[in-house]
Write a protein that holds these residues in place. Structure first.
Motif, mmCIF file in Angstrom:
data_model
loop_
_atom_site.group_PDB
_atom_site.id
_atom_site.type_symbol
_atom_site.label_atom_id
_atom_site.label_comp_id
_atom_site.label_asym_id
_atom_site.label_seq_id
_atom_site.Cartn_x
_atom_site.Cartn_y
_atom_site.Cartn_z
ATOM 1 N N VAL A 6 2.304 0.315 -3.220
ATOM 2 C CA VAL A 6 3.709 0.669 -3.428
ATOM 3 C C VAL A 6 4.417 -0.433 -4.215
ATOM 4 O O VAL A 6 5.157 -0.160 -5.182
ATOM 5 N N ASN A 54 0.070 -4.571 -1.975
ATOM 6 C CA ASN A 54 0.256 -3.177 -1.565
ATOM 7 C C ASN A 54 0.558 -2.298 -2.771
ATOM 8 O O ASN A 54 1.324 -2.672 -3.664
ATOM 9 N N THR A 112 1.833 6.912 4.085
ATOM 10 C CA THR A 112 1.635 5.992 2.962
ATOM 11 C C THR A 112 1.281 6.740 1.689
ATOM 12 O O THR A 112 1.852 6.488 0.622
ATOM 13 N N SER A 124 -7.173 8.027 2.794
ATOM 14 C CA SER A 124 -6.435 8.428 3.990
ATOM 15 C C SER A 124 -7.376 8.807 5.127
ATOM 16 O O SER A 124 -7.065 8.584 6.303
#
Length: 438
Positions: free
Chosen positions: A24, A22, A293, A401
């Protein structure tokens, strides 16, 4: 060790992202790597990341509000009418559709400067059309990223004017005098490089049909609902939705504030009763689900950038490389662009990188005899390099997105890798040529 902190931390981020970790977690790992390599403790590094997250707080909030606004627009049903009309006009015209998307995205930078705000509104309703056409979504991502970057690089209007002014002001404050007309001249060739990349992506790389993956069950239900309402005609609530969109755009342009624009559109949709007030909690929740996100990634990337800047790692990297490359213009320009690519890949913002690069590049360029226009080419191109392809850039997060609204588009392999290949490579080559022409 300080100079290598940027290189190693960016590599950590890139490798982890390519391994489908991920983004992040990849950014946090990169930030911790950079902090530890510059002599910070793990605790101090985390505190510096958290402290730097405030630099993108406004952007993160605006993205969440835009997501909620996009949900209300979809609720109105106007997007279903749009899709129905587009299916009848563009069915079987995949290449033309990709160029249209690139054109619409380009308008978002100069003519109607809304940046990525249009993506969660326009793209999710088109996903079924993309699948029906077996359209390669990597081509759509390339078209969107082109429109989010190329116009502001080359056209001094809207975000382009902001970008050129940022270059001019940063160069002037560092001791190099240059005008806006010269910066526009400097960025023409790098912009042409991006056009070349777009043509290659659409006409060659992603022209072949690509079978879509099986749709998740929740998205199947949404598509079924859309099919059932195909006979819906344009009505009052759709007209009021258009009014809300215009209000949001006007407020954003007048106030130059994306948060106020998105909030205005959201309030208008409830005030006009296009969306019932009782749906408020669901709208905000769905908006956070859609854009949360990307908002959080922007926060983490700002914290990572804070570590690189505050520890002096960026300065050390440029100074060490410049001290080892002699006075050959071809070699110097190549190395400076490569350094810019690494820095922007990590920071994820071309606008935020320009002041940093200008303060470091101008003394080097002046000392070896680069002209102000050539220096502007290097700063502008180096700032833009990495913006496409960076996991932390809004030029890649925005397209993802919209394209991943149904869970069938991977941020790294379907957006970042294609845009890195098709835009950073030609941008690097054309920028390097331009820097040695002036």
């Amino acid at each position: 060790m300080l100079a290598w902190a940027v290189v190693v931390s960016v590599l950590v981020m890139a490798v982890l992202s390519l391994l489908r970790v991920n983004v992040v977690i990849a950014l946090l790992a990169a930030g911790m790597t950079g902090g530890l390599m510059t002599g910070l403790s793990l605790t101090d590094t985390v505190e510096m990341i958290v402290k730097g997250m405030g630099g993108q707080a406004s952007t993160a909030l605006s993205y969440v509000l835009l997501g909620a606004f996009a949900v209300t627009i979809a609720y109105s049903g106007i997007t279903k009418i749009l899709v129905r009309n587009l299916v009848s006009v563009l069915k079987g015209k995949g290449t033309f559709l990709l160029f249209v998307i690139a054109g619409v995205a380009s308008l978002s930078q100069n003519v109607i400067p809304v940046h990525i705000a249009f993506i969660p509104i326009l793209i999710p309703p088109l996903l079924k059309l993309f699948d029906d056409m077996n359209l390669d979504r990597r081509g759509v991502a390339s078209a969107l990223t082109f429109g989010l970057k190329a116009p502001y690089l080359t056209i001094p209007v809207g975000f382009g004017l902001m970008f050129h002014k940022t270059i001019r002001d940063a160069m002037n404050s560092s001791g190099a005098s240059i005008g806006l007309d010269q910066i526009a001249q400097a960025m023409i060739l790098p912009g042409i490089g991006m056009v070349v990349g777009l043509i290659i992506a659409i006409l060659f790389t992603y022209r072949k049909p690509r079978d879509p993956k099986a749709m998740p069950s929740d998205y199947q239900a949404e598509v079924a609902a859309t099919s059932e309402e195909e006979t819906e005609s344009f009505g009052v609530r759709h007209a009021l939705t258009l009014v809300a969109i215009v209000l949001a755009l006007v407020v954003q342009l007048v106030t130059d504030n994306l948060i106020l624009g998105a909030l205005t559109g959201l309030v208008a949709m409830f005030a006009f009763y296009v969306v019932p007030f009782r749906k408020g909690d669901q709208v905000i929740s769905d908006g956070i689900s859609m854009m949360g996100t990307i908002a959080f990634v922007m926060l983490i990337s700002s914290g990572y950038a804070n570590v690189l800047k505050e520890t002096g790692a960026v300065d050390a990297l440029v100074q060490q490389t410049s001290g080892a490359i002699g006075d050959n213009h071809y070699i110097i320009s190549f190395v400076l662009l490569l350094v810019g690519l690494l820095i922007t890949m990590g920071i994820g913002s071309s606008f935020g990188t320009i002041p940093i690069l200008a303060a470091l590049y101008v003394p080097i360029c002046m000392s070896v005899g680069f002209s102000p226009i050539a220096t502007a080419v290097l700063i502008g191109t180096a700032g833009a390099l990495g913006d496409a392809g960076s996991p932390a850039s809004d030029s890649t997060l925005g397209p993802t997105s919209g394209l991943n609204a149904d869970g069938k588009h991977n941020h790294i392999w379907d957006t970042c890798v294609p845009t890195f290949i098709h835009f950073n490579i030609p941008l690097f080559i054309f920028g390097w040529i331009a820097a040695n022409m002036f």
